[in-house]
Scaffold this motif. Structure first.
Motif, short mmCIF file in Angstrom:
data_model
loop_
_atom_site.label_atom_id
_atom_site.label_comp_id
_atom_site.label_asym_id
_atom_site.label_seq_id
_atom_site.Cartn_x
_atom_site.Cartn_y
_atom_site.Cartn_z
N ARG C 191 19.37 -4.11 -10.07
CA ARG C 191 18.10 -4.61 -10.58
C ARG C 191 17.12 -4.83 -9.44
NH1 ARG C 191 16.38 -9.64 -12.08
NH2 ARG C 191 14.30 -9.24 -12.85
N GLU C 195 13.53 -2.86 -8.71
CA GLU C 195 12.29 -3.56 -8.41
C GLU C 195 11.70 -3.05 -7.10
OE1 GLU C 195 12.05 -8.06 -8.88
OE2 GLU C 195 11.97 -7.73 -6.72
N ALA C 198 10.24 0.30 -7.63
CA ALA C 198 8.97 0.21 -8.36
C ALA C 198 7.84 -0.14 -7.40
CB ALA C 198 9.06 -0.84 -9.46
N LEU C 199 8.20 -0.94 -6.38
CA LEU C 199 7.19 -1.34 -5.41
C LEU C 199 6.81 -0.18 -4.49
CD1 LEU C 199 5.78 -3.95 -4.46
CD2 LEU C 199 7.73 -4.41 -3.04
#
Lengths: 158, 196, 383
Positions: C191, C195, C198-199
């Motif tokens: 997870r 994240e 995604a950044l």
């Protein structure tokens, strides 16, 4: 899988007349004058194709007046290895041909061996000190190197 | 067709979420939006707050004594001095004027036991090699001082701490050490009785 | 004057400027100096200069016992202490013929894969810091890294200088509840990776700065003995965990991610994919850890009395897939408790051979991120 040291010896001596290889355990001892010929054969010819030199280093034997160079060769193509080569040099004047023209990866490692042991590599593109500073005298990893006095204050003398 | 800047915007959603998580109102907003939580503020404001360390956290050794400081377990065998990688331990055995070792509680003992704080690597090898469970690792780390020799060299008096202290800071390890000491002290009790 | 014609204008005098990048510089990952010759802002020549952190580790190793070298190996690649210990333990086991306890084997591999997660997270954070993302990805990475370091502290007593792996297994067994805690962290890691990706991965700024910069061709990578994620980003499938099959890796199923172009972006992305594979390995290993002692009896005897370990005369070369590349230890024994010769084959040192080739023709700003993608740690480069 690489064949045993004895089989390697006979295979290389068969392909390269005039070259003598002595197996010591799993290590192949090569004469300094034959180093480039043997390495070129090992790099380009089947079944070896040793395109990756993992490790180039030296071992100092002052009692036997010799300095050994050790090469660990692997093959990224065939994923086999290691093949260990040892080259015995005269300690008073350790000179050998450089394998950097064959394997670029030996460049920094040979510079380190020159810096710390004093072995001269002929044909190296840029042989100068790498870990010690310019102007440093001596070769620190030799067994007869005397460490200079360290004058930092210590509570107890060593 | 991808919007130019969509990658940057996606990243900004992540940072905004972390920002919101830091505040109570933000956490309420995220809960209402049914977004799973991430870590918000993780900084520990040292020295006002101190981190809680695991039991095994080690920093600097200390010498163990049972009941009274003169009943220390160390017999000045000098094994830890030999094995210490940076050679920061200095031991001299207590000897009388003729050079014969003195004894207390039936054992030899050190007259001098110095460890240099600024050289010690906190590697724990001295503890691993001691055959008498005499030296263990402490977990105090606020040991700064102003003088290189006076304060950075810990002498025997400063190193001695009780077995009770050892049990307090490392209960699990102290239990194992006590078992080892008991096994050494009572080998006769474990030999089976010969059949009648 | 039209800027595009300045370079070809004959009456404009140009001088090559020689600049030192380093040795003190927040983004050269330690005390490392690059002597760059610039034509305007473009690199014409670049020579790496190292040796500022040379602590003579190899000569110290010749004067102390094999076990006493372990704390010094912690300080080699100071980000990945557990891996360095593991490499030395493998070499000593080969030299002395020491058997390994099975539980110890699993614990060591778990520590090595956790170290890989620690390293790749931190490296990506530093790379983004070098690109100018002033702290955000770095601190997100460090927030996750802290959790793994807390696990290391619970098992070994120290966050970074662990000194935990020994020949024959590990120094002591992990405490109660450690495996469950590790499992929880590993299950939550994808997870965090989602994240992080995604950044970063689709971020236009990262793509503009990192794609087509510092391309390492396949043949040069093999010839220059480059190993690790840098080699695999150039498309060469060589992972020592698969090739040598040491420790428990033959029983774990995982893929080896490869790049295509070999630029900075590929080196970053290969590391993200490797972290996902590491999570898979960890999940398999944590499920399969057997009971039993954490160190074999011969290993425990050597740990407790290092001076009694006298390996037979001979030499051994033990290597592992450290997070930065191939970390090898070459030991020569003369039958005494101290090694006769102790050499470390450091990946960061050898990966720097190609630094000049990667940087030629690029701007100074690109040099910083190329160095960041090579992933060096000066403790290893200089030893």
């Amino acid at each position: 899988m690489l064949p045993s040291a004895e089989q390697l010896k006979s295979s290389i001596e068969h392909s390269l007349p005039g070259v003598a290889i002595t197996p010591e355990g799993a290590v192949l001892v090569v004469e300094p004058k034959d180093l480039i010929t043997v390495c070129r054969h090992l790099k380009h010819h089947e079944p070896f194709f040793m395109d990756y030199v993992a490790n180039v280093t030296a071992v100092d034997y002052p009692n036997e007046q010799r300095m050994d160079l050790v090469y660990h060769l692997y093959s990224m193509h065939h994923k086999h290895g290691p093949m260990t080569l040892r080259v015995k040099l005269n300690r008073a004047r350790p000179v050998v041909a450089s394998v950097t023209p064959l394997w670029r990866g030996a460049e920094f490692q040979e510079r380190e061996v020159y810096d710390l042991f004093g072995v001269q590599f002929e044909g190296h593109p840029d042989l100068r000190r790498i870990l010690m500073w310019e102007g440093f005298e001596g070769h620190p990893m030799r067994k007869d190197y005397v460490v200079e006095d360290q004058d930092a204050p210590l509570p107890h003398p060593r | 067709m991808a919007v130019i800047g969509s990658g940057v915007l996606r990243g900004m959603v992540v940072t905004l979420r972390t920002f919101a998580e830091t505040y109570l109102w933000g956490r309420a907003v995220l809960r209402a939006l049914r977004v799973p939580p991430v870590d918000g503020l993780v900084t520990i404001q040292y020295p006002d707050e101190k981190q809680q360390h695991a039991e095994r956290f080690r920093y600097f050794p200390f010498l163990v004594y049972d009941q009274t400081p003169d009943n220390l377990r160390c017999v000045a065998c000098k094994i830890c001095e030999q094995e210490c990688p940076p050679a920061c331990i200095h031991i001299t055995m207590a000897k009388d004027a003729q050079g014969r070792p003195l004894k207390a509680h039936g054992r030899t003992f050190p007259a001098q036991f110095d460890i240099d704080v600024s050289i010690c690597m906190s590697c724990r090898i001295c503890v691993d090699v001691c055959p008498f469970e005499a030296i263990e690792m402490d977990n105090e780390y606020e040991l700064s001082g102003g003088d290189r020799v006076q304060e950075m060299l810990f002498t025997k008096a400063r190193l001695l701490k009780s077995d009770g202290y050892f049990h307090q800071i490392r209960p699990e390890e102290a239990r194992v050490v006590d078992q080892r000491l008991a096994a050494k002290k009572a080998p006769a009790a474990t030999t089976p009785r010969p059949p009648a | 004057m039209d800027p595009t014609t300045i370079d070809t204008a004959p009456h404009v005098e140009r001088e090559l400027l020689e600049v030192n990048l380093g040795p003190q510089h927040p983004s050269t990952h330690g005390v490392f100096r690059m002597q760059a010759t610039l034509d305007g802002e473009t690199i014409v020549k670049l020579k790496p200069v190292m040796g500022y952190l040379h602590r003579n580790h190899e000569q110290i190793g010749e004067g102390i016992t094999y076990i006493a070298s372990f704390p010094f190996t912690d300080r080699l690649d100071y980000f990945n202490a557990m891996s360095n210990n593991f490499g030395l333990a493998l070499a000593i086991e080969k030299l002395g013929g020491i058997p390994v306890a099975e539980r110890g084997e699993y614990l060591r591999a778990i520590m090595a894969e956790l170290t890989r997660l620690v390293n790749h997270t931190a490296v990506i954070g530093f790379l983004l810091n070098d690109m100018g993302a002033f702290g955000t990805p770095l601190l997100y990475a460090f927030r996750e890294r802290e959790k793994i370091l807390d696990l290391f502290e619970a098992a070994s007593g120290s966050r970074m200088m662990c000194n935990y792996v020994r020949p024959g297994g590990v120094r002591e067994d992990v405490p109660e509840g450690w495996l469950a805690q590790a499992k929880q962290l590993v299950d939550g890691y994808p997870r965090f990776l989602d994240e992080f990706e995604a950044l970063l991965t689709q971020n236009e700024i990262v793509r503009q700065r990192a794609q087509r910069v510092g391309i390492l061709p396949r043949e040069l990578a093999i010839s220059a003995s480059v190993t690790g994620p840098m080699l695999r980003a150039s498309g060469v499938n060589y992972d020592i965990r698969k090739v040598d099959g040491y420790s428990i890796y033959p029983t774990c199923s995982f893929k080896v991610p490869l790049g295509t172009v070999g630029d900075v972006y590929d080196r970053y992305y290969v590391r993200i994919l490797e972290m996902r594979e590491s999570v898979k390995i960890l999940q398999q290993a944590l499920k399969a850890v057997p009971g039993g002692p954490a160190i074999s009896s011969k290993g425990a005897a050597i740990s407790r009395a290092p001076r009694t370990f006298r390996p037979p005369k001979g030499d051994a070369y033990g290597r592992i897939e450290a997070p930065k590349g191939e970390l090898g230890f070459y030991l020569v024994s003369d039958g005494s408790p101290q090694p006769y010769r102790y050499h470390i084959r450091a990946p960061s040192f050898i990966n720097l051979t190609v630094l000049e080739d990667l940087c030629l023709g690029h701007k100074v700003g690109d040099v910083i991120i190329i160095l960041g993608s090579v992933d060096i740690v000066l403790g290893e480069v200089d030893r």
